[in-house]
Scaffold this motif. Structure first.
Motif, PDB file in Angstrom:
ATOM      1  N   ALA A  27      18.397   0.120 -40.709  1.00 46.28           N
ATOM      2  CA  ALA A  27      18.048  -1.339 -41.127  1.00 46.28           C
ATOM      3  C   ALA A  27      16.986  -2.119 -40.175  1.00 46.28           C
ATOM      4  CB  ALA A  27      19.293  -2.184 -41.027  1.00 46.28           C
ATOM      5  N   LEU A  28      17.000  -1.940 -38.884  1.00 50.82           N
ATOM      6  CA  LEU A  28      16.204  -2.439 -38.012  1.00 50.82           C
ATOM      7  C   LEU A  28      14.719  -2.279 -38.120  1.00 50.82           C
ATOM      8  CD1 LEU A  28      17.937  -2.399 -34.593  1.00 50.82           C
ATOM      9  CD2 LEU A  28      17.684  -4.306 -36.164  1.00 50.82           C
ATOM     10  N   ALA A  29      14.615  -0.767 -38.572  1.00 52.03           N
ATOM     11  CA  ALA A  29      13.164  -0.100 -38.873  1.00 52.03           C
ATOM     12  C   ALA A  29      12.712  -0.593 -39.997  1.00 52.03           C
ATOM     13  CB  ALA A  29      13.357   1.262 -38.933  1.00 52.03           C
ATOM     14  N   LEU A  30      13.574  -0.808 -41.051  1.00 52.14           N
ATOM     15  CA  LEU A  30      13.168  -1.283 -42.389  1.00 52.14           C
ATOM     16  C   LEU A  30      12.877  -2.708 -42.358  1.00 52.14           C
ATOM     17  CD1 LEU A  30      15.504   0.630 -44.799  1.00 52.14           C
ATOM     18  CD2 LEU A  30      13.103   0.765 -44.660  1.00 52.14           C
ATOM     19  N   VAL A  31      13.423  -3.619 -41.476  1.00 49.12           N
ATOM     20  CA  VAL A  31      13.252  -4.997 -41.087  1.00 49.12           C
ATOM     21  C   VAL A  31      11.449  -5.293 -40.813  1.00 49.12           C
ATOM     22  CG1 VAL A  31      13.533  -7.046 -39.779  1.00 49.12           C
ATOM     23  CG2 VAL A  31      15.499  -5.998 -40.920  1.00 49.12           C
ATOM     24  N   VAL A  32      11.191  -4.203 -39.798  1.00 42.91           N
ATOM     25  CA  VAL A  32       9.987  -4.344 -39.506  1.00 42.91           C
ATOM     26  C   VAL A  32       9.068  -3.955 -40.381  1.00 42.91           C
ATOM     27  CG1 VAL A  32       8.276  -3.480 -37.877  1.00 42.91           C
ATOM     28  CG2 VAL A  32      10.509  -3.811 -36.973  1.00 42.91           C
ATOM     29  N   LEU A  33       9.494  -2.877 -41.309  1.00 45.89           N
ATOM     30  CA  LEU A  33       8.568  -2.480 -42.400  1.00 45.89           C
ATOM     31  C   LEU A  33       8.305  -3.486 -43.215  1.00 45.89           C
ATOM     32  CD1 LEU A  33       9.493   1.332 -42.835  1.00 45.89           C
ATOM     33  CD2 LEU A  33       7.380   0.431 -42.065  1.00 45.89           C
TER      34      LEU A  33
ATOM     35  N   ALA B 265      20.832  -0.522 -45.388  1.00 43.96           N
ATOM     36  CA  ALA B 265      21.295  -1.760 -44.465  1.00 43.96           C
ATOM     37  C   ALA B 265      22.438  -1.542 -43.666  1.00 43.96           C
ATOM     38  CB  ALA B 265      21.299  -2.908 -45.338  1.00 43.96           C
ATOM     39  N   HIS B 266      23.369  -0.831 -44.081  1.00 43.60           N
ATOM     40  CA  HIS B 266      24.464  -0.516 -43.399  1.00 43.60           C
ATOM     41  C   HIS B 266      24.322   0.303 -41.976  1.00 43.60           C
ATOM     42  CE1 HIS B 266      24.649   2.669 -46.251  1.00 43.60           C
ATOM     43  NE2 HIS B 266      25.419   3.530 -45.512  1.00 43.60           N
ATOM     44  N   ILE B 267      23.223   1.002 -42.299  1.00 49.00           N
ATOM     45  CA  ILE B 267      22.897   1.817 -41.021  1.00 49.00           C
ATOM     46  C   ILE B 267      22.104   1.108 -40.035  1.00 49.00           C
ATOM     47  CG2 ILE B 267      21.935   4.050 -40.175  1.00 49.00           C
ATOM     48  CD1 ILE B 267      22.455   5.085 -43.105  1.00 49.00           C
ATOM     49  N   GLN B 268      22.421   0.801 -38.837  1.00 50.07           N
ATOM     50  CA  GLN B 268      21.855  -0.048 -37.883  1.00 50.07           C
ATOM     51  C   GLN B 268      20.292   0.095 -37.529  1.00 50.07           C
ATOM     52  OE1 GLN B 268      24.507  -0.874 -34.527  1.00 50.07           O
ATOM     53  NE2 GLN B 268      25.800  -2.398 -35.552  1.00 50.07           N
ATOM     54  N   TRP B 269      20.126   1.537 -37.286  1.00 44.48           N
ATOM     55  CA  TRP B 269      18.901   1.778 -36.661  1.00 44.48           C
ATOM     56  C   TRP B 269      17.817   1.928 -37.914  1.00 44.48           C
ATOM     57  CZ3 TRP B 269      16.360   5.819 -39.027  1.00 44.48           C
ATOM     58  CH2 TRP B 269      17.068   6.854 -39.774  1.00 44.48           C
TER      59      TRP B 269
END
Length: 413
Positions: free
Chosen positions: A291-297, A285-289
C-alpha cells in the motif's frame, strides 16, 4: 534554468499549502467554530469553487496587463484571502475567505505557465513549467504536514497566518526575480475565448477533468484508508500523505523532460499507468508495504499527467494560451470535486473503503480514451504534437528567451 522560476515555485508552494492543508485541519476548524466535520468539509469545496470561477474570470480581466504585474496582483489577492481566513469571526466568513483565496489559483498557474515557457529556449519549456509545479508538489511533502502540525498545536488560524507570510515572501521574489514579460499587442479577451473553443483544447480540458478525477477519488479518502484498510494508526496519516507528496514530486521531475521529448505518449502512458496503479491499490491496500509503495506510485503517475496536459492546451491554443492554461486548473479542480464525490458515492453505497480506487481506475481509463481520440483527430487534421517546444510566445520567430530578454532591456526592468 532561470532563477525567476524559483519565484514561481515559491508562489506555487504557498498556493499548494493553502489548497490542501484544510483536509488536515477540518476537525480543528469544526471544533473551534462549533460545527460538524462534514459541514466543515464545505471549506474544501469553497476553495475549489474559487478556482473554477477565478481562473477564466481573472485571466480575462487581466488579459491586457503585463504578465509580471498580473502575477503580483494575483498574489496580493492570495494574501488577502488567507489573511481573511485567519481573521474570520465565523464559519460563513471563513467560507468567503476560502473562496477569495482560491480565486487567483488557476489564473496564477495559467499566467505562470506561459511566463515559465517564455523564460527558456525551445525544447525546455515543459521542464520550465514542471519546475514551477515542483513548488506545488513540495507543498504536499513539507508545507501541508508542517502546516497541519502547526494548526493542531497553535490553532488553525496560525496556519493561515503563516501561509499569508509565505504569500508576502512570494510577492517579494516575484518582484525581484521575474523579468518584464510583455502582453501580445494583438491579445484580447475575444482572441483568448476563440482559442479556448479550439476542439483540441476542449478535449484536453475534458481529459483533465476525467483523468485527474481518478487521482482525487482515492486521495480524498486516503486518511481514512490509512486507518481503516492499511491498519496504521492516526499518527501515520501525515506520513502517508507525505509519501503521496514525494510521489507527486518524482512525477513532476520525470514529466518535464518526457513531455519535451514526446508530449502525447507521455500523456497516454501516465493515464494508462494511473488506471493500473489504482486497480492494484484496490486489491493490495491491506498489505502495508504494498500500500505504501502504491501511494508513492499513485502520486507519481497521477501528477505526471499534469505537465503534458498543461503544455497540450497551451500548444493548441497557439498564440493565445493564457486563458486555456488557466482553464486547465479549473478542470483540475472540477476533477478534484468530481473524483471526491464519486468516491464518496461508492463508499456510501457500501462497496468498501477501497472502492474509490476502482472508481478512479474507470475515470482514468475514460480520460485515456478521450486523450487517444483527441490524438487521432489531431493526426487526421494534420496536427503535430511531438514535444512541447511549440508552445510559444507572442507571435515572434525569436525564441522565448530572446523575446523576454529584449523586452527586459527595452523596459529597463
Amino acid at each position: 534554468m532561470p532563477l525567476a522560476l524559483l519565484a514561481l515555485a515559491v508562489s506555487a508552494f504557498g498556493i499548494g499549502t493553502t489548497e490542501f492543508v484544510m483536509m488536515g485541519l477540518l476537525p480543528n476548524v469544526a471544533d473551534d467554530l462549533h460545527t460538524s466535520v462534514p459541514t466543515a468539509g464545505y471549506l474544501v469545496s469553497a476553495y475549489a469553487i474559487g478556482v473554477v470561477i477565478g481562473a477564466p474570470l481573472l485571466t480575462a480581466l487581466g488579459s491586457r496587463i503585463p504578465r509580471k504585474r498580473m502575477l503580483l496582483l494575483l498574489m496580493v489577492l492570495f494574501v488577502v484571502g488567507n489573511l481573511a481566513s485567519a481573521l474570520a469571526p465565523g464559519f460563513g466568513w471563513l467560507i468567503a475567505g476560502r473562496v477569495l483565496a482560491g480565486l487567483p489559483h488557476g489564473a496564477f498557474f495559467g499566467v505562470g505557465a506561459v511566463v515559465a515557457a517564455r523564460l527558456v529556449a525551445d525544447g525546455r519549456q515543459a521542464r520550465a513549467v514542471a519546475t514551477m509545479f515542483l513548488g506545488l508538489t513540495v507543498a504536499n511533502i513539507v508545507g501541508v504536514p508542517a502546516a497541519t502540525l502547526l494548526g493542531q498545536h497553535l490553532g488553525w488560524r496560525a496556519t493561515f497566518l503563516v501561509v499569508t507570510v509565505i504569500g508576502l515572501v512570494a510577492m517579494a521574489a516575484l518582484a525581484r526575480l521575474i523579468p518584464y514579460v510583455p502582453v501580445d499587442a494583438h491579445q484580447s479577451v475575444g482572441r483568448e475565448l476563440r482559442a479556448l473553443g479550439n476542439r483540441q483544447v476542449l478535449l484536453g480540458l475534458l481529459t483533465a477533468v476525467l483523468g485527474f478525477a481518478g487521482v482525487f477519488a482515492v486521495y480524498s479518502y486516503l486518511a481514512s484508508m490509512t486507518t481503516e484498510v492499511m491498519g496504521f494508526g492516526e499518527s501515520s496519516v501525515t506520513l502517508v500523505l507525505a509519501l503521496f507528496g514525494i510521489g507527486m514530486t518524482l512525477g513532476a521531475l520525470a514529466a518535464g523532460p518526457l513531455t519535451d521529448r514526446a508530449l502525447r505518449p507521455t500523456l497516454y502512458g501516465s493515464l494508462a499507468a494511473l488506471a493500473l496503479v489504482l486497480v492494484a491499490f484496490r486489491f493490495t491496500a491491506h498489505i502495508q508495504w504494498a500500500a505504501l509503495a502504491l501511494v508513492v506510485l499513485l502520486g507519481a503517475v497521477g501528477f505526471m499527467t499534469t505537465t503534458p496536459l498543461q503544455m497540450l492546451v497551451m500548444q493548441k491554443a497557439q498564440d493565445a494560451p493564457t486563458l486555456a492554461s488557466a482553464s486547465n486548473h479549473s478542470a483540475f479542480n472540477l476533477a478534484n470535486a468530481g473524483g471526491a464525490w464519486l468516491g464518496g458515492v461508492a463508499i456510501a453505497a457500501g462497496w468498501g473503503w477501497t472502492s474509490p480506487a476502482l472508481v478512479g481506475a474507470v475515470l482514468a481509463a475514460a480520460g485515456l480514451a478521450i486523450a487517444v481520440t483527441a490524438g487521432l483527430l489531431d493526426r487526421g487534421d494534420g496536427g503535430t504534437t511531438k514535444g512541447a517546444s511549440r508552445v510559444i510566445a507572442a507571435g515572434s520567430p525569436r525564441t522565448a528567451e530572446q523575446q523576454v530578454s529584449a523586452s527586459s532591456r527595452a523596459s529597463g526592468s
